[in-house]
Design a protein around this motif. Structure first.
Motif, PDB file in Angstrom:
ATOM      1  N   VAL A   1       0.828  -1.207   0.000  1.00  0.00           N
ATOM      2  CA  VAL A   1       0.000   0.000   0.000  1.00  0.00           C
ATOM      3  C   VAL A   1       0.861   1.256   0.000  1.00  0.00           C
ATOM      4  O   VAL A   1       0.607   2.216  -0.753  1.00  0.00           O
ATOM      5  CB  VAL A   1      -0.952  -0.002   1.211  1.00  0.00           C
ATOM      6  CG1 VAL A   1      -1.631   1.352   1.367  1.00  0.00           C
ATOM      7  CG2 VAL A   1      -1.998  -1.096   1.066  1.00  0.00           C
ATOM      8  N   ASP A   2       1.910   1.258   0.818  1.00  0.00           N
ATOM      9  CA  ASP A   2       2.731   2.462   0.977  1.00  0.00           C
ATOM     10  C   ASP A   2       3.650   2.712  -0.221  1.00  0.00           C
ATOM     11  O   ASP A   2       4.074   3.850  -0.449  1.00  0.00           O
ATOM     12  CB  ASP A   2       3.567   2.375   2.257  1.00  0.00           C
ATOM     13  CG  ASP A   2       2.703   2.367   3.514  1.00  0.00           C
ATOM     14  OD1 ASP A   2       1.508   2.740   3.409  1.00  0.00           O
ATOM     15  OD2 ASP A   2       3.205   1.984   4.584  1.00  0.00           O
ATOM     16  N   GLN A   3       3.973   1.664  -0.988  1.00  0.00           N
ATOM     17  CA  GLN A   3       4.898   1.820  -2.109  1.00  0.00           C
ATOM     18  C   GLN A   3       4.211   1.662  -3.467  1.00  0.00           C
ATOM     19  O   GLN A   3       4.882   1.680  -4.497  1.00  0.00           O
ATOM     20  CB  GLN A   3       6.034   0.795  -1.994  1.00  0.00           C
ATOM     21  CG  GLN A   3       6.880   0.951  -0.746  1.00  0.00           C
ATOM     22  CD  GLN A   3       8.036  -0.043  -0.694  1.00  0.00           C
ATOM     23  OE1 GLN A   3       8.308  -0.763  -1.656  1.00  0.00           O
ATOM     24  NE2 GLN A   3       8.727  -0.092   0.428  1.00  0.00           N
ATOM     25  N   ALA A   4       2.907   1.546  -3.482  1.00  0.00           N
ATOM     26  CA  ALA A   4       2.189   1.315  -4.735  1.00  0.00           C
ATOM     27  C   ALA A   4       2.241   2.541  -5.642  1.00  0.00           C
ATOM     28  O   ALA A   4       2.413   3.677  -5.194  1.00  0.00           O
ATOM     29  CB  ALA A   4       0.743   0.935  -4.440  1.00  0.00           C
ATOM     30  N   VAL A   5       2.096   2.281  -6.951  1.00  0.00           N
ATOM     31  CA  VAL A   5       2.092   3.335  -7.962  1.00  0.00           C
ATOM     32  C   VAL A   5       0.654   3.781  -8.187  1.00  0.00           C
ATOM     33  O   VAL A   5      -0.197   2.993  -8.597  1.00  0.00           O
ATOM     34  CB  VAL A   5       2.707   2.819  -9.282  1.00  0.00           C
ATOM     35  CG1 VAL A   5       2.633   3.898 -10.363  1.00  0.00           C
ATOM     36  CG2 VAL A   5       4.150   2.379  -9.068  1.00  0.00           C
ATOM     37  N   CYS A   6       0.391   5.058  -7.922  1.00  0.00           N
ATOM     38  CA  CYS A   6      -0.979   5.575  -8.020  1.00  0.00           C
ATOM     39  C   CYS A   6      -1.214   6.380  -9.290  1.00  0.00           C
ATOM     40  O   CYS A   6      -2.333   6.806  -9.554  1.00  0.00           O
ATOM     41  CB  CYS A   6      -1.306   6.421  -6.809  1.00  0.00           C
ATOM     42  SG  CYS A   6      -1.183   5.518  -5.241  1.00  0.00           S
ATOM     43  N   GLY A   7      -0.183   6.616 -10.045  1.00  0.00           N
ATOM     44  CA  GLY A   7      -0.315   7.385 -11.270  1.00  0.00           C
ATOM     45  C   GLY A   7       1.036   7.606 -11.894  1.00  0.00           C
ATOM     46  O   GLY A   7       2.075   7.221 -11.332  1.00  0.00           O
ATOM     47  N   GLU A   8       1.039   8.202 -13.053  1.00  0.00           N
ATOM     48  CA  GLU A   8       2.280   8.445 -13.766  1.00  0.00           C
ATOM     49  C   GLU A   8       3.127   9.454 -12.997  1.00  0.00           C
ATOM     50  O   GLU A   8       2.641  10.496 -12.555  1.00  0.00           O
ATOM     51  CB  GLU A   8       1.992   8.983 -15.167  1.00  0.00           C
ATOM     52  CG  GLU A   8       3.230   9.068 -16.047  1.00  0.00           C
ATOM     53  CD  GLU A   8       2.880   9.428 -17.479  1.00  0.00           C
ATOM     54  OE1 GLU A   8       3.785   9.525 -18.304  1.00  0.00           O
ATOM     55  OE2 GLU A   8       1.674   9.616 -17.756  1.00  0.00           O
ATOM     56  N   ALA A   9       4.402   9.124 -12.817  1.00  0.00           N
ATOM     57  CA  ALA A   9       5.303   9.998 -12.076  1.00  0.00           C
ATOM     58  C   ALA A   9       5.508  11.313 -12.817  1.00  0.00           C
ATOM     59  O   ALA A   9       5.605  11.328 -14.047  1.00  0.00           O
ATOM     60  CB  ALA A   9       6.649   9.301 -11.856  1.00  0.00           C
ATOM     61  N   PRO A  10       5.555  12.421 -12.089  1.00  0.00           N
ATOM     62  CA  PRO A  10       5.788  13.708 -12.753  1.00  0.00           C
ATOM     63  C   PRO A  10       7.163  13.751 -13.399  1.00  0.00           C
ATOM     64  O   PRO A  10       8.136  13.226 -12.855  1.00  0.00           O
ATOM     65  CB  PRO A  10       5.670  14.717 -11.601  1.00  0.00           C
ATOM     66  CG  PRO A  10       5.953  13.924 -10.362  1.00  0.00           C
ATOM     67  CD  PRO A  10       5.434  12.549 -10.631  1.00  0.00           C
ATOM     68  N   LYS A  11       7.254  14.376 -14.577  1.00  0.00           N
ATOM     69  CA  LYS A  11       8.512  14.455 -15.307  1.00  0.00           C
ATOM     70  C   LYS A  11       9.336  15.623 -14.795  1.00  0.00           C
ATOM     71  O   LYS A  11       8.858  16.749 -14.731  1.00  0.00           O
ATOM     72  CB  LYS A  11       8.226  14.601 -16.804  1.00  0.00           C
ATOM     73  CG  LYS A  11       7.535  13.388 -17.415  1.00  0.00           C
ATOM     74  CD  LYS A  11       7.298  13.559 -18.902  1.00  0.00           C
ATOM     75  CE  LYS A  11       6.604  12.335 -19.491  1.00  0.00           C
ATOM     76  NZ  LYS A  11       6.347  12.493 -20.949  1.00  0.00           N
ATOM     77  N   GLY A  12      10.612  15.332 -14.458  1.00  0.00           N
ATOM     78  CA  GLY A  12      11.513  16.367 -13.989  1.00  0.00           C
ATOM     79  C   GLY A  12      12.325  16.951 -15.127  1.00  0.00           C
ATOM     80  O   GLY A  12      12.012  16.782 -16.307  1.00  0.00           O
ATOM     81  N   ASP A  13      13.412  17.651 -14.753  1.00  0.00           N
ATOM     82  CA  ASP A  13      14.265  18.283 -15.762  1.00  0.00           C
ATOM     83  C   ASP A  13      15.338  17.354 -16.303  1.00  0.00           C
ATOM     84  O   ASP A  13      16.125  17.746 -17.159  1.00  0.00           O
ATOM     85  CB  ASP A  13      14.929  19.526 -15.160  1.00  0.00           C
ATOM     86  CG  ASP A  13      13.895  20.589 -14.806  1.00  0.00           C
ATOM     87  OD1 ASP A  13      12.917  20.713 -15.559  1.00  0.00           O
ATOM     88  OD2 ASP A  13      14.085  21.274 -13.790  1.00  0.00           O
TER      89      ASP A  13
END
Length: 264
Positions: free
Chosen positions: A234-246
């Motif tokens: 639960v604590d490490q699950a992927v809830c959506g696409e990770a934001p893109k950095g620089d």
């Protein structure tokens, strides 16, 4: 005598010809896990139709049976054509009803996992839960749609769409899990991982990609008090696409000069 000897030889030759012909016309056997998808993607529509055709047993939370104690660890439950259907404010749904453990120190967490219903990602769906906490008079004191997040473990038992809810009201006595209209019409982000599916369905799988898994009216769901394994998921699950950095270059440009080799 020679005529008699020729007859068995002709029979043998005829048998060989028939065998060769049969082998030539037979289809080549392909293991099930190497065959292309055969489902038509109608499983979700069929499940939705089954739900609408079912006769509801209950129209209020007071109608439910609460003879099942909430499991002390996540336990598997199958929701489908053979499980009861409730009609709550015009919304039909399969459901689970639990009595909460007495004298358990609050707050505590209830773990929930929904398994993919279907063999192929392009036609799979999930049962998305809604939780309602009731008091001793079967009146709702808390309710929410549970967001599901994907976690890929090392086995099927640690892989799925995970969520949780917290019981923190001293008046809480019962827990109902069903699927609201918003949940049934929603979807869950799913980051494709070939490792999780290659054992059963390696055809047309790639090493990257993402999906939106639609929600459906039935499926396999695990419910119970939170344990260490589920807490990690639960604590490490992927809830959506990770934001893109620089990117890496931007990161390197901000490092101290002695890390990048630049002159002071």
């Amino acid at each position: 005598m020679r005529v008699l000897l020729k007859i068995p030889a002709l029979l043998v030759a005829l048998g060989l010809c028939l065998a060769l012909g049969a082998c030539h016309s037979a289809k080549v056997f392909v293991p099930p896990n190497l065959r292309p998808p055969t489902d038509t993607g109608d499983a979700l529509k069929l499940a939705q139709q089954h739900l609408q055709d079912a006769t509801p047993c209950c129209t209020s939370f007071a109608d439910f049976s609460y003879g099942t104690l909430l499991p002390w660890r996540p336990k598997k439950f199958q929701l489908g054509p053979n499980s009861p259907v409730a009609n709550l404010n015009g919304v039909r749904s399969h459901f689970l009803a639990f009595k909460l453990p007495p004298d358990l120190k609050m707050p505590y967490r209830v773990a929930i996992k929904s398994e993919l219903n279907g063999r192929w990602l392009h036609s799979a769906y999930l049962f998305a839960p809604t939780t309602v906490v009731l008091d001793e008079a079967f009146q709702p004191i808390d309710g929410k749609d549970i967001p599901l997040c994907e976690y890929m473990g090392w086995s099927k038992s640690t892989t799925g769409a995970f969520g949780s809810t917290t019981i923190d009201n001293p008046k809480a006595r019962y827990l109902v899990i069903y699927s609201s209209s918003d949940q049934q019409s929603g979807n869950t982000y799913w980051e494709q991982s070939p490792a999780a599916f290659s054992a059963e369905a390696p055809v047309n799988m790639t090493s990257k990609g993402s999906f939106k898994i639609p929600h459906g009216p039935d499926g396999t769901i695990w419910v119970g008090l939170m344990n260490d394994g589920y807490k990690t998921a639960v604590d490490q699950a992927v809830c959506g696409e990770a934001p893109k950095g620089d990117g890496l270059l931007k990161t390197l440009s901000t490092l101290p000069s002695h890390w990048t080799g630049s002159a002071p």
